[in-house]
Design a protein around this motif. Structure first.
Motif, PDB file in Angstrom:
ATOM      1  N   LEU A 163       0.867  -1.121  -0.136  1.00 53.12           N
ATOM      2  CA  LEU A 163      -0.102  -0.115  -0.054  1.00 53.12           C
ATOM      3  C   LEU A 163       0.932   1.269   0.123  1.00 53.12           C
ATOM      4  CD1 LEU A 163      -2.908   1.197   0.110  1.00 53.12           C
ATOM      5  CD2 LEU A 163      -2.724   1.069   2.697  1.00 53.12           C
ATOM      6  N   ALA A 164       2.089   1.298   0.909  1.00 50.50           N
ATOM      7  CA  ALA A 164       2.973   2.433   0.974  1.00 50.50           C
ATOM      8  C   ALA A 164       3.534   2.448  -0.278  1.00 50.50           C
ATOM      9  CB  ALA A 164       3.936   2.325   2.148  1.00 50.50           C
ATOM     10  N   ALA A 165       3.816   1.440  -0.777  1.00 51.49           N
ATOM     11  CA  ALA A 165       4.924   1.555  -2.270  1.00 51.49           C
ATOM     12  C   ALA A 165       3.937   1.997  -3.426  1.00 51.49           C
ATOM     13  CB  ALA A 165       5.291   0.164  -2.561  1.00 51.49           C
ATOM     14  N   ALA A 166       2.678   1.627  -3.396  1.00 46.88           N
ATOM     15  CA  ALA A 166       1.888   2.014  -4.465  1.00 46.88           C
ATOM     16  C   ALA A 166       1.701   3.472  -4.230  1.00 46.88           C
ATOM     17  CB  ALA A 166       0.519   1.361  -4.365  1.00 46.88           C
ATOM     18  N   VAL A 215      -0.475  -6.826  -6.642  1.00 45.16           N
ATOM     19  CA  VAL A 215       0.521  -7.784  -6.228  1.00 45.16           C
ATOM     20  C   VAL A 215       0.555  -7.919  -4.626  1.00 45.16           C
ATOM     21  CG1 VAL A 215       2.864  -8.582  -5.840  1.00 45.16           C
ATOM     22  CG2 VAL A 215       2.067  -7.531  -8.052  1.00 45.16           C
ATOM     23  N   GLY A 216       0.277  -7.002  -4.086  1.00 46.35           N
ATOM     24  CA  GLY A 216       0.047  -7.365  -2.543  1.00 46.35           C
ATOM     25  C   GLY A 216      -1.574  -7.264  -2.294  1.00 46.35           C
ATOM     26  N   CYS A 217      -2.346  -7.625  -3.073  1.00 49.21           N
ATOM     27  CA  CYS A 217      -3.803  -7.825  -2.581  1.00 49.21           C
ATOM     28  C   CYS A 217      -4.051  -9.133  -2.429  1.00 49.21           C
ATOM     29  CB  CYS A 217      -4.642  -7.376  -3.744  1.00 49.21           C
ATOM     30  SG  CYS A 217      -6.484  -7.368  -3.406  1.00 49.21           S
ATOM     31  N   THR A 218      -4.772  -9.560  -1.378  1.00 48.87           N
ATOM     32  CA  THR A 218      -5.284 -10.891  -0.721  1.00 48.87           C
ATOM     33  C   THR A 218      -6.716 -10.910  -1.359  1.00 48.87           C
ATOM     34  OG1 THR A 218      -3.740 -11.143   0.775  1.00 48.87           O
ATOM     35  CG2 THR A 218      -5.511 -12.547   0.833  1.00 48.87           C
ATOM     36  N   TYR A 219      -7.244 -11.918  -2.042  1.00 50.60           N
ATOM     37  CA  TYR A 219      -9.060 -12.228  -2.506  1.00 50.60           C
ATOM     38  C   TYR A 219      -9.376 -13.218  -1.494  1.00 50.60           C
ATOM     39  CZ  TYR A 219      -6.809  -9.580  -6.406  1.00 50.60           C
ATOM     40  OH  TYR A 219      -6.385  -8.614  -7.102  1.00 50.60           O
ATOM     41  N   ARG A 220     -10.326 -12.883  -0.693  1.00 49.99           N
ATOM     42  CA  ARG A 220     -10.900 -13.956   0.194  1.00 49.99           C
ATOM     43  C   ARG A 220     -12.300 -14.031  -0.523  1.00 49.99           C
ATOM     44  NH1 ARG A 220      -8.726 -15.038   5.048  1.00 49.99           N
ATOM     45  NH2 ARG A 220      -7.014 -13.328   5.529  1.00 49.99           N
TER      46      ARG A 220
END
Length: 835
Positions: A163-166, A215-220
């Motif tokens: 999130l910070a990198a984006a 890339v840093g996203c998690t899909y539930r």
């Protein structure tokens, strides 16, 4: 068994990217960013008008909708969840999807507006640009995460480091690209590849931010999609928007290239250009870095080798005078436009000025003055230039005192091209060489300077102000002249407009008046100040007008040559007289005169100066504030000589040579000059009858320069000689109405005579005979070759006749006699051989 039954609620579903769609997402963003940069480049740069705000919103739409929103949904289409089953892929709810469209548009509108805030201090400017980059970065990040809130079949969570990198990528990219663009926009004004590179970096930041966050996203897992193909709807819409953006950009590119091609062709024609400077010395240009121009005519074809359209030509004198008094012609411009449209397209034979000044006597059966069409086109071109810049014709500027040749080629290169084919005959070669020499285009400049308010108005009209060093190559290419020549002309244009509006030259000056006979007896040139070509070479004598005793001392030098003047003044210095205050002040003044004579002699050709004689006339010149009416008259004394044409003046850096007729005419061109009234009368005299007539059924004529007046002349022949009388007079403020006075319904005309004009507000615009405003002695010719003369004494009287129309009221106006007239008469009397 399908995968529908194998995933539980809250289960984390793995994902991977489709490389082809990732590339497609980048190009979608690149398309939107490229259109955005192009729109930012072309938009008005001030926030003072509705048009500027509309253009700001257009830029925000291109960036927010295409560059960000379309890229987001195409990029999300590259995410493949699970094993790729259609009912497990991302689908979106309409609410957040719609909100994600408007969010970046609103943010970018604020960002682009902040960049255009006019600031007085550099620090405030950099702060505004920083705000622009920050808001633009937040818009990209905000759109991404709000758009992802619309995912209905998964619960998304983000790693804090990603999130910070984006966020850093989005903010850093926008700050870097937009700050560079707004800082160097002037340098990139004609460098399309730099704008493309800027758009590529901006699109790279948008794409990098998106995929870093993905890339840093998690899909539930929440639920299966009811319609797996629903996700294609957003992609289809995004594809259509990207294609529209691409087509729009290509249209801009095609229009720019087409305009550049036409500009190069126009360089072979006679063109009117506008040179507008702001307070910082920057010049006004179009968004492609070229000057605003309008074509006057295709080409000036000389009748002979001696009939060149240059500073000696009387038509240029007319144009120059008009540019200092647009009020005298502004009301006639609409009728000029109508007249030009009603006529057929002129041939090359009639598209150039005549070789002599046009007659002010209108004879409809023999009328063929080709300069009228040229002058009409000049006035119409100036009016169109003014309209394009949202200015009135009266404020379009004054004419530059030099004609610049365009479309030039090196003579040796051109001749080599012509002579490359060995089997060409001598006649063909001579024809080719003549075409090179005579086929060059010409550009006339209207120059002016604008204040801050005028600058904002022009910026809102879609123009740019840029330093010549940044746009010189683009202007030079459009005019087809060397860059160094263009930069020299622009410097002269800047000096010219500054001098005409701001130059203050009070006091008393000692000048050299040196007419130079032209070869073959074609008139005279005159030596002038190279940097201010409406002034004689001079040196300042006093800071104020001379006092009577100083003028009396100058009278003692009348008729003496410089050396004799110096000897007489030195004797006065050496005389043994009492040191009375009067004698001391005379000695000081004599010393001043000596140093001034010596300074003048050092700046002009010695051969001329030694042969000159002093003219002890106290003359008055209008050198200061020529264009704005705040002038303080300049007092002149002069040494006069008939200059030897064989003396080279190129070695003198401050001396130039111009036609005497042009120089004399310029002395009448200043704010408040009596010449303006004379010019207005001449214009009405010449153009009034022409533009007051109705051209019915105007069809292409087989005879050049003829008016379609057969029906008019038939009616005119029905009148007897005693019934014919010129229809002169004045009416309201419109210039063509100032020409004609109509009879009242009773058949009688009513008059209210004043010193030089008559007013009648009842006049209509339907008089097919037009009208003319004339000077105190005017000959009016008719188609039957009968004429009458109004004597000078009849200027204030009226004679009643019946028939064609009302009586004649003739104004008395004459040209102002300038110091040039006085000096030239004196010089010819002293130096011309006695007959």
């Amino acid at each position: 068994m399908t995968t529908v039954e194998t995933h539980a609620l809250g289960e984390i579903i793995g994902s991977h990217f489709n490389p082809g769609i990732v590339v497609g997402a980048y190009f979608a963003s690149f398309t939107g960013c490229l259109l955005t940069i192009e729109l930012l480049h072309r938009r008005g740069t001030s926030l003072g008008s509705l048009r500027s705000w509309i253009e700001t919103v257009e830029c925000a739409l291109a960036m927010g909708v295409v560059g960000i929103w379309c890229m987001h949904f195409i990029g999300n289409r590259a995410i493949t969840l699970g094993d790729g089953q259609e009912n497990m892929q991302l689908v979106y709810a309409p609410g957040f999807t719609t909100l994600s469209v408007f969010l970046p548009v609103i943010g970018l509108t604020a960002a682009f507006a902040a960049a255009e805030i006019r600031t007085a201090k550099p620090l405030h400017h950099w702060m505004a640009l920083s705000v622009t980059g920050i808001i633009a970065g937040l818009s990209i990040v905000g759109m991404h995460y709000v758009g992802n809130l619309g995912v209905s079949n998964y619960m998304l969570s983000y790693g804090p480091q990603y999130l910070a990198a984006a966020f850093i990528i989005a903010e850093g990219d926008c700050l870097l690209v937009l700050v560079l663009f707004y800082t160097w926009r002037e340098l990139w004004i004609n460098s399309w590849w730099k704008r493309v590179l800027c758009a590529a970096f901006l699109a790279g930041g948008v794409s990098a931010m998106h995929f870093t966050a993905s890339v840093g996203c998690t899909y539930r897992f929440k639920m299966y999609a009811v319609d797996g193909k629903q996700r294609d709807v957003q992609v289809l819409i995004a594809g259509i928007l990207c294609a529209t953006a691409a087509i729009t950009f290509l249209a801009y590119l095609f229009a720019t290239r087409s305009k550049a091609h036409h500009a190069k062709k126009r360089a072979q024609k006679v063109v009117l250009a506008s040179a507008v400077f702001d307070a910082d010395g920057r010049i006004l240009v179009n968004t492609d870095g070229t000057l605003p121009t309008r074509e006057i005519t295709d080409k000036y074809n000389s009748i002979s080798f001696t009939d060149d359209f240059n500073a000696s030509h009387p038509v240029l004198h007319w144009l120059f005078r008009v540019s200092y008094n647009w009020n005298g012609v502004s009301d006639l411009v609409p009728r000029m436009q109508t007249h030009l449209l009603a006529r057929r397209t002129p041939t090359e034979e009639e598209s150039h000025p005549s070789s002599s000044s046009s007659s002010t006597v209108y004879d409809p059966s023999t009328y063929s003055d080709r300069s009228v069409v040229f002058r009409e086109r000049f006035c119409v071109a100036a009016s169109n230039l003014a309209a394009s810049m949202h200015a009135s014709l009266e404020n379009v500027g004054i004419l530059y005192d030099r004609i610049i040749e365009t479309g030039t080629l090196s003579d040796d290169v051109a001749i080599r091209r012509i002579t490359r084919t060995a089997n060409k005959s001598t006649n063909e070669l001579e024809l080719g060489v003549r075409k090179v020499i005579m086929g060059k285009g010409q550009v006339l400049f209207l120059v002016r300077e604008v204040d801050i308010e005028g600058t904002d108005r022009l910026l809102n009209s879609g123009y740019r102000f840029a330093h010549v060093a940044n746009v010189g190559r683009a202007i030079a290419e459009s005019l087809q002249i060397p860059v160094t020549v263009l930069e020299s002309h622009c410097a002269s244009l800047r000096t010219y407009v500054s001098d005409t509006e701001k130059l203050d030259k009070p006091g008393t000056w000692l000048s050299l008046f040196a007419p130079i006979a032209k070869a073959h007896g074609h008139g005279f040139d005159i030596a002038v100040n190279r940097h201010n070509q409406n002034q004689l070479p001079d040196a300042q004598l006093l800071a104020m007008p001379p006092q009577p005793w100083q003028h009396d001392m100058m009278l003692t030098l009348d008729g003496l040559k410089p050396q004799a003047c110096l000897r007489m003044l030195e004797k006065r210095l050496q005389a043994n007289e009492d040191d009375t205050p009067q004698y001391l002040r005379e000695r000081r003044f004599a010393s001043t005169v000596i140093s001034t004579i010596q300074a003048l002699g050092a700046s002009v050709p010695a051969e001329w100066f030694h042969q000159s004689t002093f003219v002890a006339k106290q003359l008055q010149a209008h050198y200061s504030h020529i264009a704005n009416g705040h002038a303080v008259p300049t007092i002149l004394y002069a040494f006069a000589v008939m200059g030897d044409m064989h003396v080279a003046i190129d070695a003198y850096s401050d001396i130039a040579r111009v036609p005497l007729s042009f120089f004399n005419m310029r002395q009448r061109c200043y704010s408040g000059s009596p010449d303006h009234q004379v010019l207005a009368q001449d214009i009405h005299t010449e153009f009034g009858p022409l533009l007051g007539r109705k051209i019915v059924n105007a069809t292409p004529s087989t005879k050049a320069g003829r008016l379609h007046i057969s029906s008019m002349t038939k009616q005119f022949h029905k009148q007897t000689t005693s019934e014919r009388q010129a229809s002169f007079g004045d009416t309201d403020t419109s210039s063509e109405n100032n020409l004609v006075l109509h009879p009242e319904p009773t058949g009688k005309a009513s008059f209210s005579p004043h010193e030089s004009e008559v007013t009648d507000t009842s006049v209509t615009h339907d008089n097919i005979w037009g009208g003319i405003l004339v000077n105190s002695e005017t000959t009016v010719k008719t188609d039957s070759r009968n004429s009458f003369t109004v004597p000078p004494g009849g200027g204030q009287g009226f004679t009643t006749q019946h028939g064609l129309g009302p009586q004649v009221n003739v104004g008395k106006a004459s040209q102002e006699e300038t110091f040039v007239d006085e000096l030239f008469a004196t010089t010819r009397a002293k130096f011309s051989p006695q007959r």
